[in-house]
Design an enzyme around this catalytic site. Structure first.
Site, short mmCIF file in Angstrom:
data_model
loop_
_atom_site.label_atom_id
_atom_site.label_comp_id
_atom_site.label_asym_id
_atom_site.label_seq_id
_atom_site.Cartn_x
_atom_site.Cartn_y
_atom_site.Cartn_z
N THR A 15 -26.83 14.55 3.53
CA THR A 15 -25.56 14.82 2.17
C THR A 15 -24.71 13.55 2.52
OG1 THR A 15 -25.42 17.34 1.92
CG2 THR A 15 -23.45 15.67 1.14
N ASP A 72 -1.71 -12.48 1.15
CA ASP A 72 -2.02 -12.17 0.06
C ASP A 72 -1.86 -10.27 0.25
OD1 ASP A 72 -4.21 -10.21 -1.48
OD2 ASP A 72 -5.67 -10.72 0.54
N ILE A 73 -1.33 -9.47 -0.21
CA ILE A 73 -0.73 -8.20 -0.65
C ILE A 73 -1.77 -7.71 -1.06
CG2 ILE A 73 1.20 -7.06 0.04
CD1 ILE A 73 3.47 -9.08 -0.08
N TYR A 113 -8.22 -13.38 -19.92
CA TYR A 113 -8.03 -11.94 -20.21
C TYR A 113 -6.94 -12.07 -21.89
CZ TYR A 113 -7.93 -7.81 -17.68
OH TYR A 113 -7.98 -6.63 -16.58
N ASP A 168 -4.83 -11.17 -6.94
CA ASP A 168 -5.69 -11.41 -6.60
C ASP A 168 -7.42 -11.77 -6.78
OD1 ASP A 168 -5.78 -8.70 -7.47
OD2 ASP A 168 -6.69 -8.01 -5.83
N LEU A 171 -1.52 -6.37 4.26
CA LEU A 171 -0.96 -7.89 3.89
C LEU A 171 -1.75 -8.44 4.58
CD1 LEU A 171 2.69 -8.88 3.80
CD2 LEU A 171 1.21 -9.98 5.61
N LYS A 172 -2.76 -9.36 4.59
CA LYS A 172 -3.02 -10.22 4.98
C LYS A 172 -2.79 -12.06 5.27
CE LYS A 172 -5.78 -9.01 2.71
NZ LYS A 172 -5.87 -7.26 1.91
#
Length: 256
Positions: A186, A9-10, A99, A108, A15-16
């Site tokens: 803050t 998974d990038i 979509y 992803d 990158l994993k």
């Protein structure tokens, strides 16, 4: 005997990768790791040096073609398997893509939805879902009980929000604060504002899905900063760190 399977998974920052003993959901995890995108060239001679060679790999990439090619060089250098990447399509592994232009949906997001649906069906009968990824950007997906992707939100992640405020205002260069109901400094005001902005978008989508589908959605959260968000959510969100890897395993099995 099944050969090992490499899932990658990038994302926008890292990158994993994960090596499983086979290419199906529930396969045993043999090794895993992550590298910042600047350090991809370390993989072949570093973390991957002593791994058994996978028989196949499948990945998803949102970081662009140049980063993908750098990852492919490492895969080809170290392992004798062809790099394969998921591209969103009209339908796959139980999810139908709503979509307007299905291939333009981020890979992803697509893979995470597929992983979430498999997880949901493993746990019981089909339900609508809300799938949230908390990373550099935040995505919030709506899926009906039949697996139709209804649509989703994209909003800036925490870091982007803070950098935008720092660049657009004077005097907001402050350390990270805590999430408070009523911030009185803050740092806490910025951290709480970003956190509740994301939480509000997610909760609005849960309302939309509940109203549209007439049922309570199963809600899943993943991504590098998911652990920060989960405690402040109203409602029951299951935090699943491996959701994209789970989705890659489901797709790999479906494709055979």
């Amino acid at each position: 005997m099944a050969s090992p399977f490499l899932a990658i998974d990038i994302g926008n920052t890292r990158l994993k990768w994960a090596l499983y003993d086979a290419a199906h959901p529930g396969a045993a995890l043999q090794a895993h790791g992550a590298e910042f995108l600047d350090h991809i060239e370390r993989l072949a001679d570093g973390p991957w040096a002593d791994l058994p060679a996978p028989g196949a790999m499948l990945g998803c990439v949102v970081a662009g073609d140049a980063v993908r090619r750098r990852a492919e060089e490492q895969i080809v250098e170290r392992f004798d398997c062809a790099p394969r990447w998921v591209v969103s399509s009209a339908a796959e592994a139980g999810i139908v893509n709503g979509y307007d232009h299905p291939t333009r949906l981020g890979a992803d997001r697509w893979v995470a939805m597929i992983g979430a649906r498999h997880r949901m069906l493993d746990a019981g009968p089909a339900r609508p879902m809300v799938v949230v990824m908390i990373g550099t950007a935040v995505t919030v997906e709506a899926i009906d009980a039949g697996g139709k992707f209804l649509g989703g939100l994209i909003l800036p992640g925490h870091g982007i929000m803070l950098r935008a405020l720092e660049s657009g205002t004077a005097g907001l260069h402050v350390p990270t604060g805590e999430v408070r109901e009523f911030p009185t400094n803050t740092s806490d005001a910025l951290t709480s504002g970003g956190t509740y902005a994301i939480a509000g978008a997610v909760e609005r989508m849960v309302q939309h899905v509940r109203s549209h589908c007439g049922a309570e959605p199963a809600c899943y959260m993943t991504g590098g900063a998911g652990w920060k968000m989960a405690p402040v959510m109203n409602g029951d969100f299951e935090l699943v760190e491996s959701l994209i890897m789970d989705g890659l395993l489901v797709i790999a099995q479906a494709r055979g």
